[in-house]
Write an enzyme that holds these catalytic residues in place. Structure first.
Site, PDB file in Angstrom:
ATOM      1  CD  GLN A 150      31.782 -13.818  17.168  1.00  0.00           C
ATOM      2  OE1 GLN A 150      32.396 -14.765  16.670  1.00  0.00           O
ATOM      3  NE2 GLN A 150      32.108 -13.303  18.338  1.00  0.00           N
ATOM      4  CE  LYS A 172      35.676 -16.768  17.333  1.00  0.00           C
ATOM      5  NZ  LYS A 172      34.353 -16.366  17.803  1.00  0.00           N
ATOM      6  CG  ASP A 215      31.352 -21.284  20.325  1.00  0.00           C
ATOM      7  OD1 ASP A 215      32.570 -21.273  20.561  1.00  0.00           O
ATOM      8  OD2 ASP A 215      30.727 -20.325  19.824  1.00  0.00           O
TER       9      ASP A 215
END
Ligand code: NAP
Length: 285
Positions: free
Chosen positions: A97, A53, A120
């Site tokens: 995460q 990422k 997200d």
């Protein structure tokens, strides 16, 4: 033999466009889109995802910050980090995460992220907006799949869509996006009876389970589009999807490979969401 959907190629094109848009935002408003990723503990797979990422952010000219916290981080400590990022104007998107160590409640942490920075789109606020069809961000994996279908001119309207898997991050939002695109959607899960029968009716079959070999060739309607989201690492290190690839590819019209199918699109949509967040926070269109 099915056409293999090239997620890497579609992702490359989209990332070029994102990089150009980011440059434009900088030229017009002096803003560099910024993504912060928080990782807790030392799960090797999570560290690889986070590194990917960060690299993707740098490649498109974004600011990227990775905050690494120890395995024994407490809820209060992690919340304090997220709250600091909520206030940081250089950070437009925040991602924690997953999975988190057992002492941490991922739902509560995700709710701590400012919905404007929740790139997200996992928070209840953003999930609710997706449900209502009025959203700024879409969850990355389902959004990436919709972008792949579009890139290959695959029509969803009026078609039978079967989604196998009902997680909050893939299966459920995937079903909603197919519904929004006017597909007729069935959702299957571990308690579904006659999975084979449901799958055989699908014009578009999305499998998001994580069980290698689940979708065999005889479960697929000839000419169907098969999207394999599953990713399972075998003991020999090989990454495989849910489908028996050769069998399914000989029946389907389109299929995504693992890897190089859905995976590259997930990070691409994260970049897209971060760009959108930067635009919205700066008041740009
Ligand atoms: P998850 O939360 O574990 O959900 C798996 C789903 O599969 C659940 O809804 C479960 O049903 C269902 N399921 C389990 N066994 C089944 C069976 N035998 N028949 C039908 N359904 C079954 O996983 P996830 O987070 O959604 O991820 C799914 C897969 O996609 C994983 O392999 C993950 O690594 C991969 N993934 C890939 C990407 C990418 O970018 N390529 C992104 C995200 C996830 P119940 O709800 O009844 O338990």
């Amino acid at each position: 033999m099915a056409t293999i959907i090239d997620g890497r190629a579609v992702a490359r094109q989209m990332r070029q466009k994102i990089a150009a848009e980011a440059q434009k935002l900088f030229a017009e408003r002096g803003i560099v889109p910024g993504l912060a990723v928080v990782i807790v503990g030392d799960d090797p797979a999570s560290h690889i995802y986070v590194r990917n990422k960060k690299r993707a952010c740098i490649d498109v000219g974004f600011y990227s910050e990775v905050i690494e916290l120890p395995q024994d981080t407490t809820m209060d400590e992690l919340k304090a980090v997220v709250e600091r990022l909520n206030r940081n104007e250089a950070v437009h998107g925040i991602l924690v995460q997953l999975p988190l160590p057992p002492q941490l409640d991922d739902r509560e942490i995700i709710q701590t992220i400012d919905p404007k920075k929740d790139v997200d789109a996992f928070s209840p606020v953003n999930a609710g907006r997706v449900l209502a069809g009025k959203y700024d961000f879409l969850p990355c994996t389902p959004a990436g799949i919709m972008a792949l279908l579009k890139a290959y001119n695959i029509e969803v309207e009026g078609r039978e869509c079967v989604v196998v898997g009902r997680s909050n991050i893939v299966g459920k939002p995937m079903a909603l996006l197919l519904l929004e695109a006017n597909g007729t959607v069935t959702i299957c899960h571990s308690r579904t009876k006659n999975l084979e029968e449901h799958c055989r009716r699908a014009d578009i079959l999305v499998s998001a389970v994580g069980k290698p070999g689940l979708i065999r060739g005889d479960m697929v309607k000839p000419g169907a589009v098969v999207i394999d989201v599953g990713t399972t690492r075998l003991p020999d290190g090989k990454l495989v999807g849910d489908t028996v690839f050769d069998e399914v590819a000989s029946v389907a019209s389109y299929i995504t490979p693992v890897s190089g199918g859905v995976g590259p699109m997930t990070i691409t949509m994260l970049l897209q969401n971060t760009l959108t967040a930067a635009r919205l926070q700066s008041g740009a269109k």
